[in-house]
Design a protein around this motif. Structure first.
Motif, short mmCIF file in Angstrom:
data_model
loop_
_atom_site.label_atom_id
_atom_site.label_comp_id
_atom_site.label_asym_id
_atom_site.label_seq_id
_atom_site.Cartn_x
_atom_site.Cartn_y
_atom_site.Cartn_z
N ALA A 189 0.83 -1.20 0.00
CA ALA A 189 0.00 0.00 0.00
C ALA A 189 0.87 1.26 0.00
O ALA A 189 0.61 2.20 -0.75
CB ALA A 189 -0.93 0.00 1.22
N MET A 190 1.92 1.27 0.84
CA MET A 190 2.80 2.43 0.89
C MET A 190 3.53 2.64 -0.43
O MET A 190 3.69 3.77 -0.89
CB MET A 190 3.80 2.29 2.04
N GLN A 191 3.97 1.56 -1.05
CA GLN A 191 4.63 1.70 -2.34
C GLN A 191 3.69 2.29 -3.38
O GLN A 191 4.09 3.13 -4.19
CB GLN A 191 5.14 0.33 -2.80
N GLY A 192 2.43 1.85 -3.35
CA GLY A 192 1.44 2.40 -4.29
C GLY A 192 1.18 3.87 -4.03
O GLY A 192 1.07 4.68 -4.97
N MET A 193 1.08 4.26 -2.76
CA MET A 193 0.87 5.66 -2.39
C MET A 193 2.06 6.52 -2.83
O MET A 193 1.89 7.64 -3.32
CB MET A 193 0.66 5.77 -0.88
N PHE A 194 3.26 5.97 -2.63
CA PHE A 194 4.46 6.71 -3.02
C PHE A 194 4.49 6.93 -4.53
O PHE A 194 4.79 8.04 -5.01
CB PHE A 194 5.70 5.94 -2.58
N GLU A 195 4.18 5.90 -5.29
CA GLU A 195 4.18 6.01 -6.75
C GLU A 195 3.14 7.02 -7.24
O GLU A 195 3.30 7.65 -8.28
CB GLU A 195 3.93 4.65 -7.38
N GLU A 196 2.08 7.18 -6.46
CA GLU A 196 1.03 8.14 -6.81
C GLU A 196 1.52 9.58 -6.72
O GLU A 196 1.12 10.43 -7.51
CB GLU A 196 -0.16 7.94 -5.87
N VAL A 197 2.41 9.86 -5.76
CA VAL A 197 2.84 11.26 -5.55
C VAL A 197 4.23 11.55 -6.10
O VAL A 197 4.57 12.73 -6.32
CB VAL A 197 2.80 11.63 -4.05
N PHE A 198 5.06 10.53 -6.31
CA PHE A 198 6.46 10.76 -6.72
C PHE A 198 6.65 10.47 -8.20
O PHE A 198 6.28 9.41 -8.70
CB PHE A 198 7.38 9.85 -5.91
N PRO A 199 7.27 11.43 -8.94
CA PRO A 199 7.77 12.75 -8.50
C PRO A 199 6.85 13.90 -8.90
O PRO A 199 7.17 15.05 -8.65
CB PRO A 199 9.10 12.85 -9.25
N THR A 200 5.70 13.61 -9.51
CA THR A 200 4.91 14.67 -10.14
C THR A 200 4.03 15.47 -9.19
O THR A 200 3.60 16.58 -9.53
CB THR A 200 4.02 14.07 -11.25
N LYS A 201 3.73 14.93 -8.00
CA LYS A 201 2.80 15.64 -7.10
C LYS A 201 3.47 16.10 -5.81
O LYS A 201 2.80 16.28 -4.79
CB LYS A 201 1.60 14.73 -6.78
N LEU A 202 4.76 16.29 -5.85
CA LEU A 202 5.48 16.74 -4.67
C LEU A 202 5.21 18.21 -4.39
O LEU A 202 4.84 18.97 -5.28
CB LEU A 202 6.99 16.52 -4.85
N LYS A 203 5.42 18.61 -3.14
CA LYS A 203 5.35 20.02 -2.75
C LYS A 203 6.78 20.51 -2.53
O LYS A 203 7.73 19.71 -2.54
CB LYS A 203 4.53 20.17 -1.46
N TYR A 204 6.93 21.81 -2.30
CA TYR A 204 8.27 22.38 -2.07
C TYR A 204 8.24 23.30 -0.86
O TYR A 204 7.25 24.01 -0.62
CB TYR A 204 8.74 23.16 -3.30
N ILE A 205 9.32 23.24 -0.08
CA ILE A 205 9.48 24.19 1.02
C ILE A 205 10.78 24.96 0.80
O ILE A 205 11.70 24.48 0.13
CB ILE A 205 9.51 23.49 2.39
N ASP A 206 10.82 26.14 1.36
CA ASP A 206 11.98 27.00 1.16
C ASP A 206 13.04 26.73 2.23
O ASP A 206 12.77 26.80 3.42
CB ASP A 206 11.55 28.48 1.23
N ILE A 207 14.24 26.38 1.78
CA ILE A 207 15.39 26.23 2.66
C ILE A 207 16.46 27.21 2.19
O ILE A 207 17.12 27.00 1.17
CB ILE A 207 15.97 24.79 2.63
N ASP A 208 16.57 28.32 2.90
CA ASP A 208 17.54 29.36 2.53
C ASP A 208 17.44 29.72 1.06
O ASP A 208 18.42 29.67 0.30
CB ASP A 208 18.96 28.92 2.88
N SER A 209 16.21 30.06 0.64
CA SER A 209 15.90 30.52 -0.73
C SER A 209 16.01 29.42 -1.79
O SER A 209 16.01 29.73 -2.98
CB SER A 209 16.81 31.70 -1.12
N GLU A 210 16.09 28.17 -1.38
CA GLU A 210 16.13 27.04 -2.32
C GLU A 210 14.87 26.20 -2.12
O GLU A 210 14.59 25.74 -1.01
CB GLU A 210 17.37 26.18 -2.06
N PRO A 211 14.05 26.00 -3.19
CA PRO A 211 12.87 25.15 -3.06
C PRO A 211 13.27 23.67 -3.00
O PRO A 211 13.86 23.14 -3.94
CB PRO A 211 12.06 25.47 -4.32
N ILE A 212 12.96 23.02 -1.88
CA ILE A 212 13.33 21.62 -1.66
C ILE A 212 12.07 20.75 -1.74
O ILE A 212 11.07 21.05 -1.08
CB ILE A 212 14.00 21.44 -0.27
N PRO A 213 12.09 19.67 -2.54
CA PRO A 213 10.90 18.83 -2.70
C PRO A 213 10.59 18.01 -1.45
O PRO A 213 11.47 17.39 -0.86
CB PRO A 213 11.27 17.92 -3.88
#
Length: 302
Positions: free
Chosen positions: A110-134
């Motif tokens: 189930a976790m592998q299926g969930m991961f494949e659903e979001v990776f890599p096209t549905k990732l979010k990004y957070i800012d780390i010292d002005s660099e968007p990190i997935p």
């Protein structure tokens, strides 16, 4: 505080360096835990960091290991069933080719299926010292953090910091979690009860607002949440409280196996599907690790 802040500064530089290296070489990655959950704290620079965890596609793992050799050192002896180990600028890295290993085959699938659903096209990004990190989408990250805590309960003991991480995450990200998708993820992982128990702990002991999830707990759930909190304070992260696993050959491995089995039986109510598979899967993974160690020798530079 100053030491923690300095270490955070180093981690931020390393995470940017690693992501930049992977990006330049066409390798998708997603970062998790550690510094990532720390961004939800009131002062992110004061959340103590351990290592940097990130996930790549399994097909890109060998390539990732070789890329990390350019900027650091890889420990080929520590490549096992779902991640490897490397060191860059004094920081420990765990490059994963699988988010995690779950004990029950259905949960793992189930976790592998969930991961494949979001990776890599549905990732979010957070800012780390002005660099968007997935990073993972909020609905997925919530379930991942819950499942990671479940794993720690049985394998090594759950640390209070991991529970605080989840409380901080929910406080900041609750409005971005898709309730329907989150519920389906939990159902697929058989972790609805674990979610309720951990939320109860966060509400009673860490001040998380009860209005976020609005759960009505049973007496048994409330009693077990108190039991889990007592266990957290006694055992601690990686069992560093009342029990410490010493790797002194097969006898030490056997003692650890007995400790894990006992915990699976005593704390099985948290997540029965995972708990009761632990004695079986731990035995199987013991031999799998030895097999993987020999199989991964082809990756190591000659």
């Amino acid at each position: 505080m100053q030491q923690i802040q300095r270490m955070n500064e180093v981690h931020r530089k390393v995470i940017k360096k690693v992501y930049g290296l992977l990006k330049e070489n066409g390798t998708d990655a997603v970062f998790m835990k550690g510094l990532i959950v720390g961004t939800r704290y009131p002062n992110p620079m004061l959340r103590q960091c351990g290592d940097i965890d990130f996930v790549v596609a399994k097909k890109d793992f060998e390539k990732t290991i070789k890329l990390l050799e350019r900027i650091g050192k890889v420990d080929y002896e520590l490549i096992h069933e779902h991640h490897g180990m490397a060191f860059v600028d004094g920081v420990t890295l765990e490059p994963h080719y699988k988010v995690h290993n779950y004990q029950h085959p259905k949960n793992d699938k189930a976790m592998q299926g969930m991961f494949e659903e979001v990776f890599p096209t549905k990732l979010k990004y957070i800012d780390i010292d002005s660099e968007p990190i997935p990073v993972f989408p909020e609905s997925f990250e919530s379930v991942f953090l819950i499942s990671h805590m479940v794993n720690h309960v049985y394998e090594e003991g759950l640390g209070l910091r991991q529970v605080i991480d989840y409380a901080m995450f929910v406080h900041k990200a609750c409005g971005k979690i898709d309730p329907k998708r989150h519920k389906e993820y939990l159902r697929c992982m058989h972790m609805e009860r674990a979610h309720r128990i951990f939320v109860r702990i966060c509400e009673k002991y860490l001040g998380l607002s009860p209005d976020i999830w609005s759960f009505q707990y049973t007496d048994k759930e409330m009693a077990f949440a108190d039991l889990m909190m007592k266990d957290i304070m006694q055992v601690g992260n990686f069992g560093r409280g009342e029990y410490v696993f010493h790797r002194d050959g097969m006898w030490g491995d056997f003692q650890n196996y007995c400790w894990v089995t006992k915990r699976a039986l005593q704390l099985g109510y948290l997540c029965p599907t995972e708990a009761y598979m632990w004695p079986i899967s731990k035995m199987g993974r013991y031999w799998e690790k030895k097999k993987h160690k020999s199989e991964n020798q082809h990756i190591k530079p000659q």
